[in-house]
Design an enzyme around this catalytic site. Structure first.
Site, PDB file in Angstrom:
ATOM      1  N   GLU A   1     -16.397 -15.713  -5.072  1.00  0.00           N
ATOM      2  CA  GLU A   1     -14.967 -16.052  -4.990  1.00  0.00           C
ATOM      3  C   GLU A   1     -14.230 -15.582  -6.235  1.00  0.00           C
ATOM      4  OE1 GLU A   1     -13.636 -17.068  -2.341  1.00  0.00           O
ATOM      5  OE2 GLU A   1     -15.063 -18.280  -1.202  1.00  0.00           O
TER       6      GLU A   1
ATOM      7  N   ASP B   1     -20.181 -11.912   6.677  1.00  0.00           N
ATOM      8  CA  ASP B   1     -19.021 -11.090   7.052  1.00  0.00           C
ATOM      9  C   ASP B   1     -18.701  -9.925   6.109  1.00  0.00           C
ATOM     10  OD1 ASP B   1     -18.403 -13.050   5.192  1.00  0.00           O
ATOM     11  OD2 ASP B   1     -16.591 -13.758   6.165  1.00  0.00           O
TER      12      ASP B   1
ATOM     13  N   GLU C   1     -11.758 -23.498  13.363  1.00  0.00           N
ATOM     14  CA  GLU C   1     -12.748 -22.934  12.427  1.00  0.00           C
ATOM     15  C   GLU C   1     -13.997 -22.445  13.170  1.00  0.00           C
ATOM     16  OE1 GLU C   1     -12.174 -21.985   9.610  1.00  0.00           O
ATOM     17  OE2 GLU C   1     -13.879 -22.138   8.279  1.00  0.00           O
TER      18      GLU C   1
END
Ligand code: DMJ
EC number: 3.2.1.-
Length: 814
Positions: free
Chosen positions: A149, A294, A388
């Site tokens: 992140e 992903d 979600e």
């Protein structure tokens, strides 16, 4: 001539794992049928220039509403809490556990947002914001942060802001004072992340202490990371190395990518989602394209585009083929086990996978991108906001909505690739929905459950860096933007890295083709790197997203026959193939019900051979339709009640089952008197009429809380079953797809729970009111069993009547 009618008006219902295979098949079929019935098959209305401009301006206003709310109420905090209207600080605001690893008390939202200001043309605010970041942001904090992140949001944000600052200096003659301070900050932060890469595999740890590196005692036990976490570093680190001339970052990121590649399953070419950074062992072998993996795929492809190294295209292609072979199921993408790829490992999809169609567009495989996007659009329309996670029959699995960008991102790339105004209309709908359901006085708030629409006190930094950026870009024309976005690669956080970075050269590795990549592997794929010279691919995105892989063949004489199962109604080639086979499709009745009639005639077929194929296609369609209705009937529940006082004459009303309660199979049923919950929504801690409920079948209304929490309350009060009735007046199973209620993954509900739409429940309620003194007795069972029961009763009555007839002389001669 053969004629048949099929319908998409009912949806599949899932109650047990054994049915999963059929569900997949069925969901695919229903999707295909419903494509015919929704607006997607209608020619899309072109959007006027005026409307497009208005939407662009609305997207801009949305950005500013959120940005100002953050700057005025939260800055220098990492995030805005839009309900409390204040900043979220690490170590100050009550902790949310691991989720808070994104926060480093480094003004993340502002850093993440800088380049959006440039795209909006707001150079004054950009300059002001850059000054604030240089003045206020520092990294020397004793805080453990997520490496992934911090890299994508902070390093990426600083780098693209640095690049754009220099760009504006030249192009707009502003910011002359800027001397590369943001790049220096990115370098410093990069160094603070580097200790995480000291592992025996070279795959970085998931977390690192900004001040102490890996020396923080809490990190001693650190072992596990996710594939996406370790594989989403290279773009930023390569840019950092190339811009600073310091090779260390790029070296480490390449090494991590190489180590990950070695961990693929050699048989399936798939990757798991969680691994041990020291041993390289897989901890979770689930393989899909969503959470946990992903952006690993995204970075393989984009590393090739940005850096021009063929090996990344080769790797991407190997994984891509594997995903399309095992994970892709029609428009759906379902996890499998990397070592047993023919077995699906879960029956739901998460919303993160919505980025996949965008990546497919970039890689040139347009058709499946269109299909998956269409499926996601239908999920959005069904639940207002994409939840979600949702099941294979498109029911809610996890109800949160975090204002994520992925669906809008894919919509943007599909629009760029096709120019089809359908995608502008989709974007408009997404924008209006965000406005209606998520805008609050102090920014935009995530939703904790799309069923209730309840807001969550969170607005992630990606809302400003991605969601509103992609919305704005979707409605913009190239001349609205100061930069030509086709000359940039968007990182996974939508930060802009210029393709020219490749020209800065690389002193860290050679472009030698490594031994484990067979050139033939990627010659066979689309786009073929044999035909696409890297430089060409790095040119404007438009140039490499126009083609599409020949994934399906038409019915033409040389080609493979199109089967009913493969048929996609949104696919123009398929429609042409079907037409050539002599099949005509006509919508019947109300289009919203999705009824389509198919006619086949040899006279209309292009050739005799294609006429034969058409016949086979019709037979397969008939089989599928039969399967569909058998399956639906088997899973449909019935709430039966007697029409007379002597319990002789019964009728049944349609109901849907749930994923979280026991299934009533075969001859099993629950019979009991009905009692209404008090309060009717059954969301409180206790029912006020709990005593009366014991041993009865409880009725509660949908809304305010989840289905499963109503079920728990009913069970706690001693009810033998629960009927949840819809809260939307006029809804009916005759006109809307029936569905199975989703739970929360626990299996503590032991009583049967069924759902009834309003019109059906209305009939039950009328029956209750007819005899207010006597409780209404109902029986919950499988609909198919009810039908069987009725048939058996009729047969018995007929037999009795026949016996009586032979023993008694009729009054009259008939
Ligand atoms: C973003 O931070 C990035 O797009 C990341 O790759 C995935 N998750 C969020 C948005 O949902």
């Amino acid at each position: 001539m053969i004629m048949m009618t099929t319908t998409s008006s009912t949806s599949s219902l899932s109650c047990s794992a054994q049915r999963q295979h059929w569900l997949v098949l069925l969901a695919l079929f229903i999707f295909v049928a419903s494509v015919l019935s929704t607006e997607s098959s209608m020619p899309t209305q072109n959007m006027s220039h005026k409307e497009r401009t208005e939407l662009k301006e609305e997207a801009r206003e949305m950005f500013y509403h959120a940005y100002r709310a953050y700057m005025e109420n939260a800055y220098p905090a990492d995030e805005l809490m839009p309900l409390s209207c204040k900043g979220r600080y690490r170590g100050v605001t009550p902790s949310r556990g691991d989720m808070d690893d994104i926060l480093g008390n480094f003004s993340m939202t502002l850093v993440d947002t800088l380049d959006t200001l440039v795209l909006l043309g707001d150079f004054a605010e950009f300059e002001h914001a850059v000054k604030l970041v240089i003045r206020d942001v520092q990294f020397d904090s004793d805080i453990i942060v997520s490496v992934f992140e911090t890299n994508i949001r902070m390093v990426g944000g600083l780098l693209s802001a640095h690049i754009l600052s220099e760009y504006l200096q030249k192009q707009a003659d502003v910011m002359h004072w800027y001397k590369g301070e943001l790049l220096e900050m990115a370098r410093e932060l990069g160094y603070r992340l580097l200790p995480a890469f000291n592992t025996s595999t070279g795959i970085p740890h998931a977390r690192v202490n900004l001040r102490l590196g890996m020396k923080d005692p809490q990190l001693k036990v650190s072992r596990e990371t996710c594939t996406a976490c370790a594989g989403t570093i290279l773009l930023e680190f390569a840019a950092l190395s190339r811009l600073t001339g310091d090779p260390i970052f790029e070296v480490r990121a390449h090494a991590a990518m190489d180590a990950l590649w070695k961990l693929r399953h050699r048989g399936s070419d798939l990757m798991g989602t969680v691994l041990n950074v020291h041993s390289g062992d897989w901890v979770r072998r689930d393989s899909g394209v969503g959470a946990g993996i992903d952006s690993y795929y995204e970075y393989l492809f984009k590393s090739y585009v940005l850096l021009g190294d063929d090996k990344y295209l080769a790797r991407f292609n190997r994984h891509y083929n594997a995903v399309m072979k095992y994970v892709s199921e029609g428009p759906m993408l379902l996890d499998v086990l990397m070592h047993r790829p023919h077995a699906k490992s879960r029956n739901f999809m998460d919303s993160l996978l919505a980025f996949w169609p965008g990546l497919q567009v970039l890689s040139g495989d347009l058709k499946p991108a269109v299909q998956t996007h269409e499926m996601l659009y239908q999920v959005m329309q069904m639940h207002t906001l994409i939840p979600e996670a949702f099941t294979v029959d498109f029911q809610i699995h996890w109800g949160q909505h975090h204002l994520r960008p992925e669906f809008i991102e894919s919509t943007y790339f599909l629009y760029r690739a096709t120019g089809d105004h359908h995608y502008l209309q989709v974007g408009k709908r997404a924008l209006k929905t965000l406005q209606q359901y998520t805008k609050v006085a102090c920014g935009y708030a995530a939703v904790s459950d799309v069923r209730t629409g309840k807001h969550d006190d969170r607005m992630d930094s990606f809302v400003l860096s991605e969601t509103f950026k992609y919305l704005y870009l979707l409605f913009s024309e190239p001349q609205d933007l100061i930069i030509n976005v086709d000359e940039f690669v968007f990182t996974t956080e939508a930060h802009l890295l210029p393709l020219s970075i490749a020209q800065l050269g690389n002193s860290t590795f050679s472009f030698r083709q490594s031994d484990d990549h067979n050139v033939l592997d990627f010659m066979r794929t689309c786009p073929s790197s044999n035909k696409l010279f890297p430089e060409k691919v790095r040119k404007p995105l438009r140039n490499f997203i126009t083609g599409s892989c020949p994934r399906t063949t038409g019915s033409g004489s040389g080609g493979k026959r199109l089967s009913a199962l493969d048929f996609q109604a949104s696919n123009a080639d398929h429609l042409r193939a079907v037409y050539d086979m002599g099949i005509t499709m006509v919508s019947v009745g109300d289009r919203s019900q999705g009824k389509v009639r198919l006619f086949h005639s040899f006279y209309n077929a292009k050739s005799h051979e294609e006429g034969e194929m058409g016949l086979q296609f019709m037979q397969e369609m008939l089989e599928l339709t039969k399967l569909q209705s058998m399956n639906q009937l088997a899973q449909l529940q019935a709430v039966a009640f007697a029409l007379d006082e002597h319990l002789q004459d019964w009728t049944a009303l349609m109901a849907g089952p749930s994923h979280f309660s026991p299934e009533l199979i075969g001859e099993q049923f629950v019979e009991g008197d009905l009692v209404l919950a008090k309060p009717i929504r059954a969301c409180n801690e206790k029912l006020t009429n709990a005593e009366e409920v014991k041993g009865k079948i409880l009725v509660a209304e949908r809304g305010d809380c989840t289905f499963v929490s109503k079920a728990r309350l009913a069970q706690q009060a001693g009810a033998t079953a629960l009927i949840v009735c819809d809260n939307v007046p006029g809804s009916s199973g005759e006109t809307q797809p029936m569905f199975a209620m989703s739970g929360d993954g626990n299996d503590d509900v032991l009583i049967p729970v069924v759902f009834m739409y309003s019109l059906e429940f209305g009939k039950l309620s009328t029956a209750m009111q007819r005899r207010p003194q006597t409780p209404l007795r109902v029986r919950i069972m499988q609909m198919v069993e009810f039908k069987r029961w009725q048939l058996a009763k009729e047969a018995h009555q007929n037999e009795t009547a026949a016996t009586t007839a032979t023993t008694q002389k009729p009054d009259k001669e008939l």
